[in-house]
Motif scaffolding. Structure first.
Motif, mmCIF file in Angstrom:
data_model
loop_
_atom_site.group_PDB
_atom_site.id
_atom_site.type_symbol
_atom_site.label_atom_id
_atom_site.label_comp_id
_atom_site.label_asym_id
_atom_site.label_seq_id
_atom_site.Cartn_x
_atom_site.Cartn_y
_atom_site.Cartn_z
ATOM 1 N N ALA A 4 -12.502 8.874 6.501
ATOM 2 C CA ALA A 4 -11.662 9.914 6.284
ATOM 3 C C ALA A 4 -10.200 9.696 6.729
ATOM 4 O O ALA A 4 -9.117 9.750 5.827
ATOM 5 C CB ALA A 4 -11.985 11.099 6.249
ATOM 6 N N ASN A 5 -10.026 9.573 7.973
ATOM 7 C CA ASN A 5 -8.799 9.278 8.792
ATOM 8 C C ASN A 5 -8.208 8.292 8.143
ATOM 9 O O ASN A 5 -6.850 7.730 8.032
ATOM 10 C CB ASN A 5 -8.906 9.083 9.849
ATOM 11 C CG ASN A 5 -9.179 10.600 10.730
ATOM 12 O OD1 ASN A 5 -9.008 11.626 10.242
ATOM 13 N ND2 ASN A 5 -9.600 10.634 11.890
ATOM 14 N N ALA A 6 -8.813 7.071 7.970
ATOM 15 C CA ALA A 6 -8.523 5.423 7.536
ATOM 16 C C ALA A 6 -7.660 5.967 5.943
ATOM 17 O O ALA A 6 -6.750 5.302 5.808
ATOM 18 C CB ALA A 6 -9.500 4.673 7.334
ATOM 19 N N LEU A 7 -8.534 6.558 5.200
ATOM 20 C CA LEU A 7 -7.775 7.176 3.789
ATOM 21 C C LEU A 7 -6.739 7.735 3.784
ATOM 22 O O LEU A 7 -5.613 7.288 3.289
ATOM 23 C CB LEU A 7 -8.708 7.898 2.802
ATOM 24 C CG LEU A 7 -10.069 6.930 2.386
ATOM 25 C CD1 LEU A 7 -11.001 7.884 1.686
ATOM 26 C CD2 LEU A 7 -9.699 5.884 1.263
ATOM 27 N N GLU A 8 -6.601 8.678 4.582
ATOM 28 C CA GLU A 8 -5.438 9.609 4.846
ATOM 29 C C GLU A 8 -4.049 8.797 5.404
ATOM 30 O O GLU A 8 -3.186 8.792 5.100
ATOM 31 C CB GLU A 8 -5.714 10.655 5.439
ATOM 32 C CG GLU A 8 -6.494 11.791 4.542
ATOM 33 C CD GLU A 8 -7.018 13.040 5.509
ATOM 34 O OE1 GLU A 8 -6.591 13.172 6.666
ATOM 35 O OE2 GLU A 8 -7.741 13.582 4.864
ATOM 36 N N ASP A 9 -4.513 7.899 6.561
ATOM 37 C CA ASP A 9 -3.240 7.188 7.204
ATOM 38 C C ASP A 9 -2.932 6.038 6.138
ATOM 39 O O ASP A 9 -1.746 5.775 5.954
ATOM 40 C CB ASP A 9 -4.007 6.244 8.158
ATOM 41 C CG ASP A 9 -4.198 7.401 9.486
ATOM 42 O OD1 ASP A 9 -3.834 8.477 9.435
ATOM 43 O OD2 ASP A 9 -4.952 6.903 10.624
ATOM 44 N N ASN A 10 -3.737 5.362 5.289
ATOM 45 C CA ASN A 10 -3.499 4.577 4.340
ATOM 46 C C ASN A 10 -2.405 5.096 3.131
ATOM 47 O O ASN A 10 -1.521 4.583 2.900
ATOM 48 C CB ASN A 10 -4.664 3.981 3.169
ATOM 49 C CG ASN A 10 -4.375 3.031 2.302
ATOM 50 O OD1 ASN A 10 -4.071 3.481 1.255
ATOM 51 N ND2 ASN A 10 -4.526 1.790 2.768
ATOM 52 N N ILE A 11 -2.717 6.371 3.011
ATOM 53 C CA ILE A 11 -1.778 7.016 1.883
ATOM 54 C C ILE A 11 -0.488 7.426 2.714
ATOM 55 O O ILE A 11 0.817 7.106 2.006
ATOM 56 C CB ILE A 11 -2.398 8.454 1.361
ATOM 57 C CG1 ILE A 11 -3.879 8.059 0.580
ATOM 58 C CG2 ILE A 11 -1.508 9.358 0.597
ATOM 59 C CD1 ILE A 11 -4.501 9.193 0.229
ATOM 60 N N LYS A 12 -0.348 7.773 3.693
ATOM 61 C CA LYS A 12 0.795 7.947 4.504
ATOM 62 C C LYS A 12 1.592 6.780 4.896
ATOM 63 O O LYS A 12 2.977 6.438 4.822
ATOM 64 C CB LYS A 12 0.512 8.708 5.876
ATOM 65 C CG LYS A 12 0.119 9.958 5.778
ATOM 66 C CD LYS A 12 -0.098 10.568 7.464
ATOM 67 C CE LYS A 12 -1.053 11.996 7.417
ATOM 68 N NZ LYS A 12 -1.635 12.316 8.486
ATOM 69 N N LYS A 13 1.074 5.394 5.018
ATOM 70 C CA LYS A 13 1.756 4.281 5.159
ATOM 71 C C LYS A 13 2.168 3.716 3.823
ATOM 72 O O LYS A 13 3.286 3.007 3.919
ATOM 73 C CB LYS A 13 0.880 3.317 5.978
ATOM 74 C CG LYS A 13 1.466 1.992 6.442
ATOM 75 C CD LYS A 13 0.235 1.418 7.234
ATOM 76 C CE LYS A 13 0.930 0.132 7.969
ATOM 77 N NZ LYS A 13 0.082 -0.692 8.696
ATOM 78 N N PHE A 14 1.314 3.707 2.909
ATOM 79 C CA PHE A 14 1.657 2.833 1.659
ATOM 80 C C PHE A 14 1.909 3.713 0.541
ATOM 81 O O PHE A 14 2.169 3.284 -0.654
ATOM 82 C CB PHE A 14 0.550 1.895 1.256
ATOM 83 C CG PHE A 14 0.339 0.979 2.412
ATOM 84 C CD1 PHE A 14 1.203 -0.106 2.700
ATOM 85 C CD2 PHE A 14 -0.933 1.001 3.184
ATOM 86 C CE1 PHE A 14 0.864 -1.061 3.747
ATOM 87 C CE2 PHE A 14 -1.138 0.035 4.056
ATOM 88 C CZ PHE A 14 -0.243 -0.894 4.387
ATOM 89 N N ASP A 15 2.136 5.015 0.530
ATOM 90 C CA ASP A 15 1.911 5.841 -0.685
ATOM 91 C C ASP A 15 1.006 5.768 -1.488
ATOM 92 O O ASP A 15 0.138 5.150 -1.274
ATOM 93 C CB ASP A 15 3.433 5.695 -1.222
ATOM 94 C CG ASP A 15 3.836 6.969 -1.889
ATOM 95 O OD1 ASP A 15 3.422 8.117 -1.637
ATOM 96 O OD2 ASP A 15 4.776 6.852 -2.659
ATOM 97 N N GLU A 16 1.232 6.378 -2.643
ATOM 98 C CA GLU A 16 0.047 5.987 -3.724
ATOM 99 C C GLU A 16 0.124 4.784 -4.635
ATOM 100 O O GLU A 16 1.270 4.168 -4.982
ATOM 101 C CB GLU A 16 0.117 6.993 -4.821
ATOM 102 C CG GLU A 16 -1.100 7.169 -5.849
ATOM 103 C CD GLU A 16 -0.844 8.431 -6.388
ATOM 104 O OE1 GLU A 16 -1.651 8.714 -7.570
ATOM 105 O OE2 GLU A 16 0.064 9.176 -6.454
#
Length: 65
Positions: A4-16
């Motif tokens: 869950a944290n990995a998915l959310e961090d990915n969104i913060k870092k790379f946007d959609e």
């Protein structure tokens, strides 16, 4: 770090962005995160807790991810 944290961090870092294509359907990282949260909340509502084991038996389809 959990998934869950990995998915959310990915969104913060790379946007959609489109992160998965199945047949003619495209799925973004944001959509996958939203569906994962729905599943987690549904399982929690059924009484599944951290450490419990859950098995999913499905045909090959977008929901498997």
């Amino acid at each position: 770090m959990n998934l869950a944290n990995a998915l959310e961090d990915n969104i913060k870092k790379f946007d959609e962005y489109t992160s998965w294509i199945f047949e003619d359907n495209e799925f973004t990282n944001v959509e996958i995160n939203q569906q994962a949260n729905k599943l987690a909340n549904g399982l929690s509502g059924l009484g599944v807790k951290r450490g419990d084991r859950v098995m999913v038996l499905m045909r090959n389809c977008p929901e498997v991810i």
